[in-house]
Design a protein around this motif. Sequence first.
Motif, PDB file in Angstrom:
ATOM      1  N   LEU A 210      34.190  46.084  37.526  1.00  0.00           N
ATOM      2  CA  LEU A 210      35.099  44.942  37.620  1.00  0.00           C
ATOM      3  C   LEU A 210      36.284  45.075  36.675  1.00  0.00           C
ATOM      4  O   LEU A 210      37.406  44.671  37.005  1.00  0.00           O
ATOM      5  N   ASP A 211      36.064  45.650  35.495  1.00  0.00           N
ATOM      6  CA  ASP A 211      37.137  45.775  34.510  1.00  0.00           C
ATOM      7  C   ASP A 211      37.755  47.172  34.475  1.00  0.00           C
ATOM      8  O   ASP A 211      38.548  47.481  33.576  1.00  0.00           O
ATOM      9  N   ALA A 212      37.398  48.006  35.441  1.00  0.00           N
ATOM     10  CA  ALA A 212      37.919  49.377  35.452  1.00  0.00           C
ATOM     11  C   ALA A 212      39.419  49.390  35.771  1.00  0.00           C
ATOM     12  O   ALA A 212      39.924  48.543  36.514  1.00  0.00           O
ATOM     13  N   GLU A 213      40.112  50.360  35.188  1.00  0.00           N
ATOM     14  CA  GLU A 213      41.526  50.564  35.512  1.00  0.00           C
ATOM     15  C   GLU A 213      41.587  51.337  36.817  1.00  0.00           C
ATOM     16  O   GLU A 213      41.674  52.557  36.843  1.00  0.00           O
ATOM     17  N   ALA A 214      41.492  50.618  37.912  1.00  0.00           N
ATOM     18  CA  ALA A 214      41.372  51.238  39.230  1.00  0.00           C
ATOM     19  C   ALA A 214      41.949  50.278  40.264  1.00  0.00           C
ATOM     20  O   ALA A 214      42.327  49.152  39.926  1.00  0.00           O
ATOM     21  N   PRO A 215      42.047  50.704  41.528  1.00  0.00           N
ATOM     22  CA  PRO A 215      42.608  49.825  42.561  1.00  0.00           C
ATOM     23  C   PRO A 215      41.922  48.466  42.594  1.00  0.00           C
ATOM     24  O   PRO A 215      40.694  48.370  42.463  1.00  0.00           O
ATOM     25  N   ARG A 216      42.723  47.432  42.771  1.00  0.00           N
ATOM     26  CA  ARG A 216      42.184  46.072  42.800  1.00  0.00           C
ATOM     27  C   ARG A 216      42.632  45.328  44.048  1.00  0.00           C
ATOM     28  O   ARG A 216      43.784  45.436  44.467  1.00  0.00           O
ATOM     29  N   HIS A 217      41.692  44.580  44.609  1.00  0.00           N
ATOM     30  CA  HIS A 217      41.983  43.647  45.693  1.00  0.00           C
ATOM     31  C   HIS A 217      40.973  42.520  45.546  1.00  0.00           C
ATOM     32  O   HIS A 217      39.833  42.624  46.015  1.00  0.00           O
ATOM     33  N   ARG A 218      41.378  41.441  44.880  1.00  0.00           N
ATOM     34  CA  ARG A 218      40.430  40.406  44.499  1.00  0.00           C
ATOM     35  C   ARG A 218      41.132  39.082  44.224  1.00  0.00           C
ATOM     36  O   ARG A 218      42.345  39.032  44.007  1.00  0.00           O
ATOM     37  N   LEU A 219      40.342  38.026  44.231  1.00  0.00           N
ATOM     38  CA  LEU A 219      40.820  36.704  43.853  1.00  0.00           C
ATOM     39  C   LEU A 219      39.970  36.203  42.704  1.00  0.00           C
ATOM     40  O   LEU A 219      38.746  36.093  42.829  1.00  0.00           O
ATOM     41  N   TYR A 220      40.615  35.909  41.575  1.00  0.00           N
ATOM     42  CA  TYR A 220      39.940  35.273  40.454  1.00  0.00           C
ATOM     43  C   TYR A 220      39.970  33.762  40.701  1.00  0.00           C
ATOM     44  O   TYR A 220      40.990  33.105  40.497  1.00  0.00           O
ATOM     45  N   ALA A 221      38.855  33.212  41.185  1.00  0.00           N
ATOM     46  CA  ALA A 221      38.770  31.778  41.464  1.00  0.00           C
ATOM     47  C   ALA A 221      38.167  31.087  40.250  1.00  0.00           C
ATOM     48  O   ALA A 221      37.015  30.637  40.250  1.00  0.00           O
ATOM     49  N   VAL A 222      38.954  31.045  39.201  1.00  0.00           N
ATOM     50  CA  VAL A 222      38.536  30.463  37.931  1.00  0.00           C
ATOM     51  C   VAL A 222      39.553  29.385  37.561  1.00  0.00           C
ATOM     52  O   VAL A 222      40.750  29.674  37.432  1.00  0.00           O
ATOM     53  N   ASN A 223      39.094  28.162  37.419  1.00  0.00           N
ATOM     54  CA  ASN A 223      40.012  27.068  37.115  1.00  0.00           C
ATOM     55  C   ASN A 223      40.575  27.173  35.701  1.00  0.00           C
ATOM     56  O   ASN A 223      39.937  27.723  34.813  1.00  0.00           O
ATOM     57  N   PRO A 224      41.799  26.634  35.466  1.00  0.00           N
ATOM     58  CA  PRO A 224      42.547  25.849  36.453  1.00  0.00           C
ATOM     59  C   PRO A 224      43.428  26.673  37.403  1.00  0.00           C
ATOM     60  O   PRO A 224      43.753  26.217  38.490  1.00  0.00           O
ATOM     61  N   ILE A 225      43.833  27.859  37.001  1.00  0.00           N
ATOM     62  CA  ILE A 225      44.794  28.620  37.809  1.00  0.00           C
ATOM     63  C   ILE A 225      44.118  29.856  38.385  1.00  0.00           C
ATOM     64  O   ILE A 225      43.628  30.717  37.648  1.00  0.00           O
ATOM     65  N   TRP A 226      44.063  29.930  39.716  1.00  0.00           N
ATOM     66  CA  TRP A 226      43.526  31.100  40.386  1.00  0.00           C
ATOM     67  C   TRP A 226      44.529  32.249  40.328  1.00  0.00           C
ATOM     68  O   TRP A 226      45.733  32.034  40.146  1.00  0.00           O
ATOM     69  N   ARG A 227      44.024  33.459  40.510  1.00  0.00           N
ATOM     70  CA  ARG A 227      44.895  34.642  40.470  1.00  0.00           C
ATOM     71  C   ARG A 227      44.464  35.647  41.530  1.00  0.00           C
ATOM     72  O   ARG A 227      43.299  36.063  41.564  1.00  0.00           O
ATOM     73  N   TYR A 228      45.401  36.025  42.387  1.00  0.00           N
ATOM     74  CA  TYR A 228      45.156  37.022  43.431  1.00  0.00           C
ATOM     75  C   TYR A 228      45.783  38.337  43.000  1.00  0.00           C
ATOM     76  O   TYR A 228      46.949  38.378  42.610  1.00  0.00           O
ATOM     77  N   GLU A 229      45.001  39.416  43.065  1.00  0.00           N
ATOM     78  CA  GLU A 229      45.495  40.742  42.693  1.00  0.00           C
ATOM     79  C   GLU A 229      45.272  41.714  43.833  1.00  0.00           C
ATOM     80  O   GLU A 229      44.176  41.786  44.398  1.00  0.00           O
ATOM     81  N   ARG A 230      46.307  42.459  44.167  1.00  0.00           N
ATOM     82  CA  ARG A 230      46.179  43.521  45.148  1.00  0.00           C
ATOM     83  C   ARG A 230      47.099  44.655  44.731  1.00  0.00           C
ATOM     84  O   ARG A 230      48.322  44.512  44.692  1.00  0.00           O
ATOM     85  N   THR A 231      46.507  45.797  44.363  1.00  0.00           N
ATOM     86  CA  THR A 231      47.301  46.931  43.907  1.00  0.00           C
ATOM     87  C   THR A 231      47.166  48.084  44.881  1.00  0.00           C
ATOM     88  O   THR A 231      46.247  48.111  45.691  1.00  0.00           O
TER      89      THR A 231
END
Length: 231
Positions: A210-231
């Motif tokens: 999960l914390d690897a420096e590698a390709p990411r495609h994920r949604l951090y659904a953690v309140n209050p602000i969500w974060r979508y990552e796609r590299t």
Amino acid sequence: MREPNPIRSAATVIVVRDGAAGLETLLLRRHSDIAFHGGSWVFPGGRIDAADYGSTELPSDPMSDGHEPAARVAGVREANEEAGLVLDPGELVPFSHWTTPALRVKRYATWFFVVAAPVGEVTVDGSEITDHRWMSPLAALDARDSGEIELPPPTYVTLRRLASSSTVAEVLKEAADAPYLRFEPHIHLVEGGFVSIYEGDAAYEDDSRLDAEAPRHRLYAVNPIWRYERT
């Protein structure tokens, strides 16, 4: 290990229009008593019925691409039932496909389409759907992060993608040119929420990365602000 729950086919229609300040999309508020995403703001949509296939029985494999014609019919029907909109199934542009994560009580294989808004007013049914709003994608995302509205993860990720376009024409072209993205999330619980991990992410099959420096495609659904990552 517990077996995944059965999957039903479903269809969702992302209705977009050019507003005075830019691109807007239609969001509907589901009744709070509904078990699946009750109280959330979503795009029009629902289950595909046997009649949408022109049959009296549902097909046995809900995941095959052969469901797309029936999904178009169902999407048009649901948009009419939930919002009073009259759509042409031939004008729906494939956008993405979402499968509910394993072990959820209700699971759906859902075809997402995008379409330009037709002429006519939105009229919600007042039972399953209690309200509607036309919102810019960024305004809807900000409203979720401020706690004003609730969004399911697929709606959130879809709005992120819509936010890259400024007009209906741009949305339709982007959808027509892009590959048909498929999502079957793997869920990883974290403090304060969860991470929804999608195919292409280094942690998709191994959440120890999960914390690897590698390709990411994920949604951090953690309140209050969500974060979508796609590299």
